[in-house]
Design a protein around this motif. Structure first.
Motif, PDB file in Angstrom:
ATOM      1  N   GLY A  19       8.618  20.467   8.477  1.00  0.00           N
ATOM      2  CA  GLY A  19       9.692  20.284   9.460  1.00  0.00           C
ATOM      3  C   GLY A  19      10.196  18.850   9.495  1.00  0.00           C
ATOM      4  N   GLY A  20      11.450  18.692   9.851  1.00  0.00           N
ATOM      5  CA  GLY A  20      12.021  17.377  10.114  1.00  0.00           C
ATOM      6  C   GLY A  20      12.123  16.447   8.924  1.00  0.00           C
ATOM      7  N   VAL A  21      12.330  16.993   7.725  1.00  0.00           N
ATOM      8  CA  VAL A  21      12.390  16.142   6.527  1.00  0.00           C
ATOM      9  C   VAL A  21      13.827  15.845   6.078  1.00  0.00           C
ATOM     10  N   GLY A  22      14.801  16.435   6.788  1.00  0.00           N
ATOM     11  CA  GLY A  22      16.198  16.154   6.434  1.00  0.00           C
ATOM     12  C   GLY A  22      16.929  17.305   5.749  1.00  0.00           C
ATOM     13  N   LYS A  23      16.416  18.534   5.886  1.00  0.00           N
ATOM     14  CA  LYS A  23      17.102  19.694   5.272  1.00  0.00           C
ATOM     15  C   LYS A  23      18.504  19.858   5.875  1.00  0.00           C
ATOM     16  N   THR A  24      18.549  19.925   7.209  1.00  0.00           N
ATOM     17  CA  THR A  24      19.823  20.185   7.880  1.00  0.00           C
ATOM     18  C   THR A  24      20.794  19.022   7.690  1.00  0.00           C
ATOM     19  N   THR A  25      20.278  17.809   7.830  1.00  0.00           N
ATOM     20  CA  THR A  25      21.128  16.618   7.649  1.00  0.00           C
ATOM     21  C   THR A  25      21.723  16.604   6.244  1.00  0.00           C
ATOM     22  N   THR A  26      20.897  16.973   5.260  1.00  0.00           N
ATOM     23  CA  THR A  26      21.383  16.996   3.877  1.00  0.00           C
ATOM     24  C   THR A  26      22.388  18.126   3.686  1.00  0.00           C
ATOM     25  N   GLY A  50      19.240  26.772  14.747  1.00  0.00           N
ATOM     26  CA  GLY A  50      20.698  26.603  14.728  1.00  0.00           C
ATOM     27  C   GLY A  50      21.166  25.156  14.658  1.00  0.00           C
ATOM     28  N   ASN A  51      20.352  24.277  14.066  1.00  0.00           N
ATOM     29  CA  ASN A  51      20.728  22.853  14.059  1.00  0.00           C
ATOM     30  C   ASN A  51      21.969  22.562  13.213  1.00  0.00           C
ATOM     31  N   ALA A  52      22.138  23.294  12.132  1.00  0.00           N
ATOM     32  CA  ALA A  52      23.331  23.050  11.293  1.00  0.00           C
ATOM     33  C   ALA A  52      24.586  23.437  12.077  1.00  0.00           C
ATOM     34  N   PRO A 140      14.819  27.414   7.325  1.00  0.00           N
ATOM     35  CA  PRO A 140      13.927  26.973   8.413  1.00  0.00           C
ATOM     36  C   PRO A 140      12.686  26.270   7.841  1.00  0.00           C
ATOM     37  N   PRO A 141      11.944  25.549   8.689  1.00  0.00           N
ATOM     38  CA  PRO A 141      10.758  24.838   8.193  1.00  0.00           C
ATOM     39  C   PRO A 141       9.547  25.744   8.037  1.00  0.00           C
ATOM     40  N   SER A 142       9.667  26.742   7.189  1.00  0.00           N
ATOM     41  CA  SER A 142       8.518  27.619   6.946  1.00  0.00           C
ATOM     42  C   SER A 142       8.823  28.457   5.720  1.00  0.00           C
ATOM     43  N   THR A 197      14.491  11.363   1.275  1.00  0.00           N
ATOM     44  CA  THR A 197      15.251  11.143   2.511  1.00  0.00           C
ATOM     45  C   THR A 197      14.531  10.167   3.443  1.00  0.00           C
ATOM     46  N   MET A 198      15.286   9.645   4.386  1.00  0.00           N
ATOM     47  CA  MET A 198      14.755   8.744   5.423  1.00  0.00           C
ATOM     48  C   MET A 198      13.927   7.633   4.804  1.00  0.00           C
ATOM     49  N   PHE A 199      14.429   7.114   3.707  1.00  0.00           N
ATOM     50  CA  PHE A 199      13.688   6.109   2.946  1.00  0.00           C
ATOM     51  C   PHE A 199      13.740   4.751   3.656  1.00  0.00           C
ATOM     52  N   ARG A 228      16.801   5.571   5.748  1.00  0.00           N
ATOM     53  CA  ARG A 228      16.708   5.828   7.195  1.00  0.00           C
ATOM     54  C   ARG A 228      17.834   5.033   7.852  1.00  0.00           C
ATOM     55  N   ASN A 229      18.633   5.721   8.630  1.00  0.00           N
ATOM     56  CA  ASN A 229      19.839   5.088   9.167  1.00  0.00           C
ATOM     57  C   ASN A 229      20.140   5.697  10.534  1.00  0.00           C
ATOM     58  N   VAL A 230      20.177   4.853  11.549  1.00  0.00           N
ATOM     59  CA  VAL A 230      20.322   5.355  12.917  1.00  0.00           C
ATOM     60  C   VAL A 230      21.647   6.108  13.120  1.00  0.00           C
ATOM     61  N   ALA A 235      24.740  11.153  14.786  1.00  0.00           N
ATOM     62  CA  ALA A 235      25.899  12.026  14.512  1.00  0.00           C
ATOM     63  C   ALA A 235      25.788  13.443  15.104  1.00  0.00           C
ATOM     64  N   PRO A 236      24.618  14.150  14.966  1.00  0.00           N
ATOM     65  CA  PRO A 236      24.573  15.546  15.436  1.00  0.00           C
ATOM     66  C   PRO A 236      24.893  15.698  16.923  1.00  0.00           C
ATOM     67  N   SER A 237      24.535  14.712  17.735  1.00  0.00           N
ATOM     68  CA  SER A 237      24.802  14.847  19.173  1.00  0.00           C
ATOM     69  C   SER A 237      26.304  14.762  19.464  1.00  0.00           C
TER      70      SER A 237
HETATM   71  N1  LIG Z   1      18.431   9.403   6.840  1.00  0.00           N
HETATM   72  C1  LIG Z   1      18.122   9.565   8.144  1.00  0.00           C
HETATM   73  N2  LIG Z   1      18.015   8.488   8.949  1.00  0.00           N
HETATM   74  C2  LIG Z   1      17.697   8.632  10.264  1.00  0.00           C
HETATM   75  N3  LIG Z   1      17.457   9.805  10.840  1.00  0.00           N
HETATM   76  C3  LIG Z   1      17.536  10.901  10.098  1.00  0.00           C
HETATM   77  C4  LIG Z   1      17.885  10.852   8.696  1.00  0.00           C
HETATM   78  N4  LIG Z   1      17.884  12.116   8.209  1.00  0.00           N
HETATM   79  C5  LIG Z   1      17.562  12.921   9.227  1.00  0.00           C
HETATM   80  N5  LIG Z   1      17.361  12.203  10.357  1.00  0.00           N
HETATM   81  C6  LIG Z   1      16.977  12.722  11.688  1.00  0.00           C
HETATM   82  O1  LIG Z   1      15.664  13.253  11.571  1.00  0.00           O
HETATM   83  C7  LIG Z   1      15.540  14.474  12.298  1.00  0.00           C
HETATM   84  C8  LIG Z   1      15.162  15.610  11.346  1.00  0.00           C
HETATM   85  O2  LIG Z   1      16.203  15.798  10.403  1.00  0.00           O
HETATM   86  P1  LIG Z   1      16.724  17.249  10.042  1.00  0.00           P
HETATM   87  O3  LIG Z   1      16.999  18.033  11.280  1.00  0.00           O
HETATM   88  O4  LIG Z   1      17.823  17.101   9.065  1.00  0.00           O
HETATM   89  O5  LIG Z   1      15.429  17.814   9.321  1.00  0.00           O
HETATM   90  P2  LIG Z   1      15.065  19.335   8.989  1.00  0.00           P
HETATM   91  O6  LIG Z   1      14.204  19.282   7.781  1.00  0.00           O
HETATM   92  O7  LIG Z   1      16.286  20.154   8.931  1.00  0.00           O
HETATM   93  O8  LIG Z   1      14.233  19.739  10.281  1.00  0.00           O
HETATM   94  P3  LIG Z   1      13.688  21.239  10.623  1.00  0.00           P
HETATM   95  O9  LIG Z   1      12.556  21.444   9.694  1.00  0.00           O
HETATM   96  O10 LIG Z   1      13.308  21.183  12.051  1.00  0.00           O
HETATM   97  O11 LIG Z   1      14.815  22.181  10.347  1.00  0.00           O
HETATM   98  C9  LIG Z   1      16.872  14.686  12.989  1.00  0.00           C
HETATM   99  O12 LIG Z   1      16.817  14.169  14.278  1.00  0.00           O
HETATM  100  C10 LIG Z   1      17.849  13.875  12.133  1.00  0.00           C
HETATM  101  O13 LIG Z   1      18.967  13.427  12.867  1.00  0.00           O
END
Ligand SMILES: Nc1ncnc2c1ncn2[C@@H]1O[C@H](COP(=O)(O)OP(=O)(O)OP(=O)(O)O)[C@@H](O)[C@H]1O
Ligand SMILES: [Mg+2]
Length: 275
Positions: A19-26, A50-52, A140-142, A197-199, A228-230, A235-237
């Motif tokens: 979870g939370g590795v950047g799938k949706t953001t990517t 439903g994050n996307a 999803p993260p599974s 991601t989030m390097f 990693r970039n704030v 952006a999602p909010s």
């Molecule tokens: N490059 C980045 N820099 C800073 N924050 C990031 C970056 N990429 C993602 N995030 C933040 O990290 C969190 C997790 O990212 P994201 O939702 O894309 O992951 P995910 O793999 O889709 O999570 P999930 O497994 O819950 O679906 C989010 O709050 C997102 O805004």
């Protein structure tokens, strides 16, 4: 009468059971970058969270037909697609109903092929063709039946990977799963690539993990690294991709470069296939 040739979109599953590795953001930002260069792109939100959908500002009223109805065979993919407000980018949203879909799907015929069948129904000389160059599936993260549907429908898996301790263990489980799907349900399934991601350059562990991943997977790891970039996390909010929220931030620039790399990779692949 000549039958129009309708090319199938390239389907990429963004998957990682962590979870939370950047799938949706990517998914959101890569799709936006592809759309920006004229590639019509569709995101499929396969996550009950439903994050996307939320990240693209899709409100409740626009989710009356979702991926849930598509998987159950109650709606066509094209009818469930809604405009994102960004030219060339549509999304099939998800709702919390999807969390119950797994149980319902278990009982159904072709339970792992529901998404693939939904895509195949649209391909060919239908009245409503699936007019997209790319379909990005946000998993999803599974490694559940929803992710399995994505991998069975996909041409290739794109893996967002956060450089942290245990990243490699998680990755090897995912690679084994992809291998299993290739041997059983989807022989054409490829690995499109791994994107780091989030390097964080100041973090030594990050650097070490990146080197290990490159040593293991070589050319399958994209040169582009997402920092990693704030601005990306803000952006999602605002219901917008980072690329629209702040297209000049380092994260947005990285996603544009990633799209460039992907398009070059695709050009090389299609040239190779044609030869
Ligand atoms: N490059 C980045 N820099 C800073 N924050 C990031 C970056 N990429 C993602 N995030 C933040 O990290 C969190 C997790 O990212 P994201 O939702 O894309 O992951 P995910 O793999 O889709 O999570 P999930 O497994 O819950 O679906 C989010 O709050 C997102 O805004
Ligand atoms: Mg997600």
């Amino acid at each position: 009468m000549l039958t129009p040739i309708i090319e199938k979109p390239r389907v990429l599953a963004l998957a990682n059971q962590k979870g939370g590795v950047g799938k949706t953001t990517t998914a959101i930002n890569l799709a936006t970058a592809l759309a920006a260069v004229g590639m019509r792109t569709l995101i499929l939100d396969m996550d009950p969270q439903g994050n996307a959908s939320t990240g693209l500002g899709i409100g409740r009223h626009a989710r009356s037909t979702s991926i849930y109805e598509v998987l159950l065979g109650e709606a066509d993919l094209v009818d469930a697609a809604v405009p994102s407000g960004i030219p060339n980018l549509d999304i099939v949203p998800s709702t919390i109903d999807l969390s119950g879909a797994e149980l319902e799907l278990v009982e159904m015929e072709r339970r792992a092929h529901r998404l693939r069948d939904a895509i195949d129904r649209q391909v060919g000389p239908t009245k409503k063709p699936l007019d997209y160059a790319y379909i990005l599936v946000d998993c999803p993260p599974s490694l559940n039946l929803l992710s399995l549907n994505a991998m069975v429908a996909a041409d290739a898996v794109l893996v967002p990977l956060q450089c942290e301790f245990f990243a490699l263990e998680g990755l090897s489980l995912l690679l084994k799963t992809i291998e299993r799907v290739r041997h059983t349900l989807n022989p054409g399934l490829d690995i499109q690539g791994v994107v780091l991601t989030m390097f964080d350059r100041r973090n030594n562990l990050c650097d070490q993990v990146a080197r290990d991943v490159r040593a293991h997977l070589g050319a399958k790891v994209y040169q582009t690294v997402i920092p990693r970039n704030v601005r990306i996390s803000e952006a999602p909010s605002h219901g917008k991709p980072a690329l629209i929220y702040d297209y000049r931030c380092p994260g947005s620039e990285a996603y544009m470069r990633l799209a460039g790399e992907l398009l070059r990779q695709e050009r090389a692949r299609t040239t190779e296939q044609a030869a």
